[in-house]
Scaffold this motif. Sequence first.
Motif, PDB file in Angstrom:
ATOM      1  N   MET A   1       0.843  -1.203   0.000  1.00 15.40           N
ATOM      2  CA  MET A   1       0.000   0.000   0.000  1.00 15.40           C
ATOM      3  C   MET A   1       0.874   1.247   0.000  1.00 15.40           C
ATOM      4  N   PRO A   2       0.436   2.298  -0.725  1.00 12.63           N
ATOM      5  CA  PRO A   2       1.193   3.549  -0.675  1.00 12.63           C
ATOM      6  C   PRO A   2       1.033   4.210   0.686  1.00 12.63           C
ATOM      7  N   PRO A   3       1.949   5.114   1.045  1.00 13.84           N
ATOM      8  CA  PRO A   3       1.792   5.811   2.322  1.00 13.84           C
ATOM      9  C   PRO A   3       0.486   6.599   2.332  1.00 13.84           C
ATOM     10  N   PRO A   4      -0.143   6.748   3.517  1.00 14.99           N
ATOM     11  CA  PRO A   4      -1.436   7.443   3.579  1.00 14.99           C
ATOM     12  C   PRO A   4      -1.273   8.922   3.238  1.00 14.99           C
ATOM     13  N   PRO A   5      -2.364   9.574   2.780  1.00 17.16           N
ATOM     14  CA  PRO A   5      -2.265  10.998   2.453  1.00 17.16           C
ATOM     15  C   PRO A   5      -2.038  11.847   3.701  1.00 17.16           C
ATOM     16  N   HIS A   6      -1.415  12.996   3.494  1.00 20.86           N
ATOM     17  CA  HIS A   6      -1.230  13.932   4.601  1.00 20.86           C
ATOM     18  C   HIS A   6      -2.581  14.472   5.053  1.00 20.86           C
ATOM     19  N   LYS A   7      -2.698  14.734   6.367  1.00 22.58           N
ATOM     20  CA  LYS A   7      -3.924  15.308   6.929  1.00 22.58           C
ATOM     21  C   LYS A   7      -3.825  16.825   7.075  1.00 22.58           C
ATOM     22  N   PHE A   8      -2.588  17.315   7.246  1.00 26.82           N
ATOM     23  CA  PHE A   8      -2.404  18.743   7.513  1.00 26.82           C
ATOM     24  C   PHE A   8      -1.431  19.333   6.490  1.00 26.82           C
ATOM     25  N   CYS A   9      -1.607  20.619   6.219  1.00 21.24           N
ATOM     26  CA  CYS A   9      -0.779  21.295   5.230  1.00 21.24           C
ATOM     27  C   CYS A   9       0.668  21.387   5.699  1.00 21.24           C
ATOM     28  N   GLY A  10       1.588  20.979   4.824  1.00 26.47           N
ATOM     29  CA  GLY A  10       3.010  21.061   5.142  1.00 26.47           C
ATOM     30  C   GLY A  10       3.541  22.481   5.100  1.00 26.47           C
ATOM     31  N   GLN A  11       2.758  23.398   4.546  1.00 29.58           N
ATOM     32  CA  GLN A  11       3.185  24.799   4.446  1.00 29.58           C
ATOM     33  C   GLN A  11       2.672  25.631   5.617  1.00 29.58           C
ATOM     34  N   CYS A  12       1.377  25.449   5.991  1.00 28.53           N
ATOM     35  CA  CYS A  12       0.790  26.334   7.009  1.00 28.53           C
ATOM     36  C   CYS A  12       0.123  25.571   8.149  1.00 28.53           C
ATOM     37  N   GLY A  13       0.017  24.249   8.054  1.00 29.96           N
ATOM     38  CA  GLY A  13      -0.508  23.459   9.163  1.00 29.96           C
ATOM     39  C   GLY A  13      -2.017  23.282   9.174  1.00 29.96           C
ATOM     40  N   ALA A  14      -2.748  23.913   8.257  1.00 29.74           N
ATOM     41  CA  ALA A  14      -4.214  23.795   8.244  1.00 29.74           C
ATOM     42  C   ALA A  14      -4.636  22.385   7.824  1.00 29.74           C
ATOM     43  N   PRO A  15      -5.805  21.921   8.316  1.00 33.56           N
ATOM     44  CA  PRO A  15      -6.303  20.613   7.846  1.00 33.56           C
ATOM     45  C   PRO A  15      -6.580  20.658   6.337  1.00 33.56           C
ATOM     46  N   LEU A  16      -6.208  19.572   5.647  1.00 31.10           N
ATOM     47  CA  LEU A  16      -6.343  19.540   4.184  1.00 31.10           C
ATOM     48  C   LEU A  16      -7.737  19.080   3.772  1.00 31.10           C
ATOM     49  N   LYS A  17      -8.158  19.490   2.612  1.00 30.58           N
ATOM     50  CA  LYS A  17      -9.425  19.024   2.022  1.00 30.58           C
ATOM     51  C   LYS A  17      -9.101  18.325   0.710  1.00 30.58           C
ATOM     52  N   ARG A  18      -9.915  17.293   0.419  1.00 29.66           N
ATOM     53  CA  ARG A  18      -9.710  16.546  -0.814  1.00 29.66           C
ATOM     54  C   ARG A  18     -10.591  17.139  -1.905  1.00 29.66           C
ATOM     55  N   ARG A  19      -9.998  17.671  -2.959  1.00 30.70           N
ATOM     56  CA  ARG A  19     -10.792  18.208  -4.065  1.00 30.70           C
ATOM     57  C   ARG A  19      -9.945  18.221  -5.334  1.00 30.70           C
ATOM     58  N   VAL A  20     -10.604  18.470  -6.458  1.00 27.71           N
ATOM     59  CA  VAL A  20      -9.905  18.528  -7.747  1.00 27.71           C
ATOM     60  C   VAL A  20      -9.372  19.951  -7.937  1.00 27.71           C
ATOM     61  N   PRO A  21      -8.043  20.130  -7.962  1.00 32.98           N
ATOM     62  CA  PRO A  21      -7.509  21.483  -8.196  1.00 32.98           C
ATOM     63  C   PRO A  21      -7.913  21.965  -9.589  1.00 32.98           C
ATOM     64  N   SER A  22      -8.070  23.263  -9.755  1.00 32.61           N
ATOM     65  CA  SER A  22      -8.503  23.792 -11.059  1.00 32.61           C
ATOM     66  C   SER A  22      -7.491  23.420 -12.130  1.00 32.61           C
ATOM     67  N   GLY A  23      -8.010  23.015 -13.273  1.00 31.47           N
ATOM     68  CA  GLY A  23      -7.148  22.618 -14.383  1.00 31.47           C
ATOM     69  C   GLY A  23      -6.653  21.193 -14.299  1.00 31.47           C
ATOM     70  N   GLU A  24      -7.033  20.433 -13.251  1.00 26.64           N
ATOM     71  CA  GLU A  24      -6.578  19.045 -13.129  1.00 26.64           C
ATOM     72  C   GLU A  24      -7.749  18.087 -13.266  1.00 26.64           C
ATOM     73  N   ASP A  25      -7.427  16.789 -13.282  1.00 23.55           N
ATOM     74  CA  ASP A  25      -8.471  15.811 -13.589  1.00 23.55           C
ATOM     75  C   ASP A  25      -8.695  14.803 -12.465  1.00 23.55           C
ATOM     76  N   ARG A  26      -8.089  15.031 -11.302  1.00 25.33           N
ATOM     77  CA  ARG A  26      -8.283  14.072 -10.213  1.00 25.33           C
ATOM     78  C   ARG A  26      -8.182  14.770  -8.859  1.00 25.33           C
ATOM     79  N   GLU A  27      -8.778  14.133  -7.850  1.00 22.56           N
ATOM     80  CA  GLU A  27      -8.762  14.709  -6.504  1.00 22.56           C
ATOM     81  C   GLU A  27      -7.371  14.637  -5.898  1.00 22.56           C
ATOM     82  N   ARG A  28      -7.019  15.681  -5.160  1.00 19.89           N
ATOM     83  CA  ARG A  28      -5.766  15.701  -4.414  1.00 19.89           C
ATOM     84  C   ARG A  28      -6.020  16.368  -3.069  1.00 19.89           C
ATOM     85  N   GLU A  29      -5.046  16.250  -2.156  1.00 19.50           N
ATOM     86  CA  GLU A  29      -5.151  16.946  -0.880  1.00 19.50           C
ATOM     87  C   GLU A  29      -4.735  18.403  -1.114  1.00 19.50           C
TER      88      GLU A  29
END
Length: 182
Positions: free
Chosen positions: A1-29
């Motif tokens: 299994m791949p490592p689990p997704p991060h729960k918190f932002c590595g830049q600012c520490g906020a909890p991450l949300k799973r969504r499709v970034p604009s211009g992309e085709d799949r969900e990311r944290e």
Amino acid sequence: MPPPPHKFCGQCGAPLKRRVPSGEDREREVCPVCNFVHYRNPIPVVGCVAEHEGRILLCRRAIDPRLGYWTVPAGFMELNETLGEAALRETREEACAEVRLGELFSIVDLPRGGQVHFFFRGELLDGKCAAGPESLEVGLFAPGEIPFEEIAFQSGIIALRRYLDAESKGLSLDAVPLRPPN
Ligand SMILES: [Zn+2]
């Protein structure tokens, strides 16, 4: 299994949300505060089938996963190194052995595990090897002595079989093409 997704932002520490970034085709944290996108990509694992006088170097693992099983020296590639440098480093770390690196001859894709495994051929420079901190013991095995039922990972079994198959037919191992056929 791949490592689990991060729960918190590595830049600012906020909890991450799973969504499709604009211009992309799949969900990311994605960070809802600073908009940083946390990409997750496959990790290269690099190993070496190292030979000395017809025998193959194997290490018995002192760490999980697969503690107590045998493996060719292999491990995760580090930043700022090449595939070949990773193969040399892993062989040095796990088996205290210096090798002359040969062809990159086996690539195994593990799409569900989030890894790609690369294996080089190598020759021990002086025949010396010893257990590094991640190994219980090391050994040089004649082809008929390799404990295939106790090899830690399927990709290592594939690499060993490819290597021995070529050796037994007197074929030289060709370097794999950059894009292997399916
Ligand atoms: Zn953030």
